[in-house]
Enzyme design. Structure first.
Site, PDB file in Angstrom:
ATOM      1  N   ASP A  21      42.641   5.210   0.558  1.00  0.00           N
ATOM      2  CA  ASP A  21      42.398   4.352   1.731  1.00  0.00           C
ATOM      3  C   ASP A  21      43.512   4.616   2.746  1.00  0.00           C
ATOM      4  O   ASP A  21      44.564   5.173   2.408  1.00  0.00           O
ATOM      5  CB  ASP A  21      42.394   2.867   1.346  1.00  0.00           C
ATOM      6  N   SER A  22      43.267   4.181   3.982  1.00  0.00           N
ATOM      7  CA  SER A  22      44.293   4.321   5.013  1.00  0.00           C
ATOM      8  C   SER A  22      45.526   3.485   4.671  1.00  0.00           C
ATOM      9  O   SER A  22      46.616   3.761   5.173  1.00  0.00           O
ATOM     10  CB  SER A  22      43.738   3.849   6.354  1.00  0.00           C
ATOM     11  N   CYS A  79      34.862  -3.318   5.448  1.00  0.00           N
ATOM     12  CA  CYS A  79      36.188  -2.692   5.490  1.00  0.00           C
ATOM     13  C   CYS A  79      36.876  -3.150   4.213  1.00  0.00           C
ATOM     14  O   CYS A  79      36.843  -4.348   3.894  1.00  0.00           O
ATOM     15  CB  CYS A  79      36.974  -3.162   6.711  1.00  0.00           C
ATOM     16  N   THR A  80      37.466  -2.211   3.492  1.00  0.00           N
ATOM     17  CA  THR A  80      38.016  -2.585   2.182  1.00  0.00           C
ATOM     18  C   THR A  80      39.244  -3.490   2.286  1.00  0.00           C
ATOM     19  O   THR A  80      39.675  -4.058   1.288  1.00  0.00           O
ATOM     20  CB  THR A  80      38.353  -1.318   1.357  1.00  0.00           C
ATOM     21  N   ASN A 138      35.924   2.319   4.457  1.00  0.00           N
ATOM     22  CA  ASN A 138      34.637   2.411   5.175  1.00  0.00           C
ATOM     23  C   ASN A 138      34.764   3.261   6.429  1.00  0.00           C
ATOM     24  O   ASN A 138      33.835   3.943   6.818  1.00  0.00           O
ATOM     25  CB  ASN A 138      34.151   1.020   5.569  1.00  0.00           C
ATOM     26  N   THR A 139      35.939   3.178   7.053  1.00  0.00           N
ATOM     27  CA  THR A 139      36.129   3.923   8.296  1.00  0.00           C
ATOM     28  C   THR A 139      36.020   5.424   8.018  1.00  0.00           C
ATOM     29  O   THR A 139      35.306   6.146   8.726  1.00  0.00           O
ATOM     30  CB  THR A 139      37.492   3.562   8.911  1.00  0.00           C
ATOM     31  N   TYR A 169      43.199   3.293  10.614  1.00  0.00           N
ATOM     32  CA  TYR A 169      42.309   4.379  11.014  1.00  0.00           C
ATOM     33  C   TYR A 169      41.248   3.882  12.011  1.00  0.00           C
ATOM     34  O   TYR A 169      40.679   4.669  12.754  1.00  0.00           O
ATOM     35  CB  TYR A 169      41.555   4.929   9.796  1.00  0.00           C
ATOM     36  N   GLU A 202      48.134  -5.151   7.053  1.00  0.00           N
ATOM     37  CA  GLU A 202      49.155  -4.131   6.741  1.00  0.00           C
ATOM     38  C   GLU A 202      50.563  -4.670   7.004  1.00  0.00           C
ATOM     39  O   GLU A 202      51.513  -4.296   6.340  1.00  0.00           O
ATOM     40  CB  GLU A 202      48.917  -2.860   7.572  1.00  0.00           C
TER      41      GLU A 202
HETATM   42  N1  DGL Z   1      40.280  -0.208   4.810  1.00  0.00           N
HETATM   43  C1  DGL Z   1      39.690   0.747   5.669  1.00  0.00           C
HETATM   44  C2  DGL Z   1      38.217   0.510   5.886  1.00  0.00           C
HETATM   45  O1  DGL Z   1      37.560   0.213   4.961  1.00  0.00           O
HETATM   46  C3  DGL Z   1      40.460   1.196   6.831  1.00  0.00           C
HETATM   47  C4  DGL Z   1      40.786   0.278   7.911  1.00  0.00           C
HETATM   48  C5  DGL Z   1      41.673   0.914   8.943  1.00  0.00           C
HETATM   49  O2  DGL Z   1      42.564   1.688   8.579  1.00  0.00           O
HETATM   50  O3  DGL Z   1      41.457   0.619  10.122  1.00  0.00           O
HETATM   51  O4  DGL Z   1      37.668   0.651   6.932  1.00  0.00           O
END
Ligand code: DGL
Length: 270
Positions: free
Chosen positions: A7-8, A194-195, A71-72, A39, A162
């Protein structure tokens, strides 16, 4: 044998927790690209390049199969990765499809034409990049007809998580839910796309009300990974142990991860 989870930042830990519970004998190597999070406000090219670099790092750890627990990245980069970049002996899987299969009451691999399903009004909460990709609507349209999706880009929520600022994250969740409800007053289901958002699941459920079914992506991904590994055990890589890697500051990331998951987690530099 080991499987990679990427993940990011911290959000993929919600998926890691679920897959670890579902597959206790499988070692998982987690990589958070905290140095480059979020991200969700980046371009698709940027997300593609960062995701490829992270996946390569997990391949180096002996993880032939990597879950994009983001998800991104799943929405903006996965298709391009699978079509142009992933070699034959590796696999990269996303987190979108298991969720959509659950929403549309489908088993894995059911490729029958789209049909009517029980839910008609779905609220999607996701990052700006995921919403802009329309990947959710595209995957849904392959499987269901007549579902009205209202998508809300939830700017700021990932940043607040974050930074470990739960109060700000909660306030932002409330305002994003209110914004969505002005356009769709009575959603039947809500997708936390989004996780990072399951870390704020209570705030979402509270703001949405008890009548809205909030889909938990982490458990659905865990089920689908367990099923995949039964069908394709050859993708359990050569890695031997679980590790937590970050491109950010390991100490700060460990502290935030421990705070969010309420158990001790120690990250190492990627
Ligand atoms: N947790 C990620 C998602 O599911 C990334 C969110 C991000 O970095 O903006 O989208």
């Amino acid at each position: 044998m080991a499987v990679g989870v990427f993940d990011s930042g911290l959000g993929g830990l919600t998926v890691l927790d679920a897959v670890t519970r579902r597959l206790p004998d499988v070692p998982f190597v987690y990589l958070g690209d905290n140095a480059h999070a979020p991200y969700g406000v980046r371009t698709h090219d940027d997300i593609f390049n960062l995701s490829c670099a992270a996946v390569e790092r997990l391949w180096d750890e002996g993880c032939d199969l990597v879950i994009l627990a983001c998800n991104t990245a799943s929405a903006a980069a996965l298709k391009r990765m699978q079509e142009t970049w992933v070699p034959q002996n590796k696999r990269v899987l996303g987190v979108f499809v298991p969720l959509i299969e659950a929403l549309t009451e489908r088993q894995w691999g059911d490729n029958s034409p789209p049909r009517e399903v029980a839910v008609k009004h779905v609220a999607l909460f996701a990052t700006p990049a995921t919403v802009a990709s329309r990947a959710f609507q595209r995957e849904l349209a392959y499987r269901a007809v007549g579902v009205d999706v209202e998508a809300q880009p939830c700017g700021g929520v990932v940043d607040a998580i974050e930074q470990g600022d739960e109060i700000l994250a909660e306030a932002l969740v409330r305002s994003h839910v209110e914004a969505l409800k002005r356009r769709m007053p009575m959603p039947e289901a809500a997708i936390l796309g989004c996780t990072h958002y399951p870390l704020m699941a209570e705030a979402f459920q509270d703001a949405l009300g008890v009548d809205v079914k909030v889909y938990s992506q982490a458990n659905l991904v865990a089920e689908s990974l367990a099923d995949y590994l039964i069908r394709r055990p050859e993708f359990l890589g050569q890695g031997t142990g679980s590790r937590f890697l970050t491109t950010g500051d390991p100490k700060a990331v460990s502290n935030k991860a421990t705070q969010f998951l309420r158990r001790k987690i120690v990250f190492e530099a990627a």
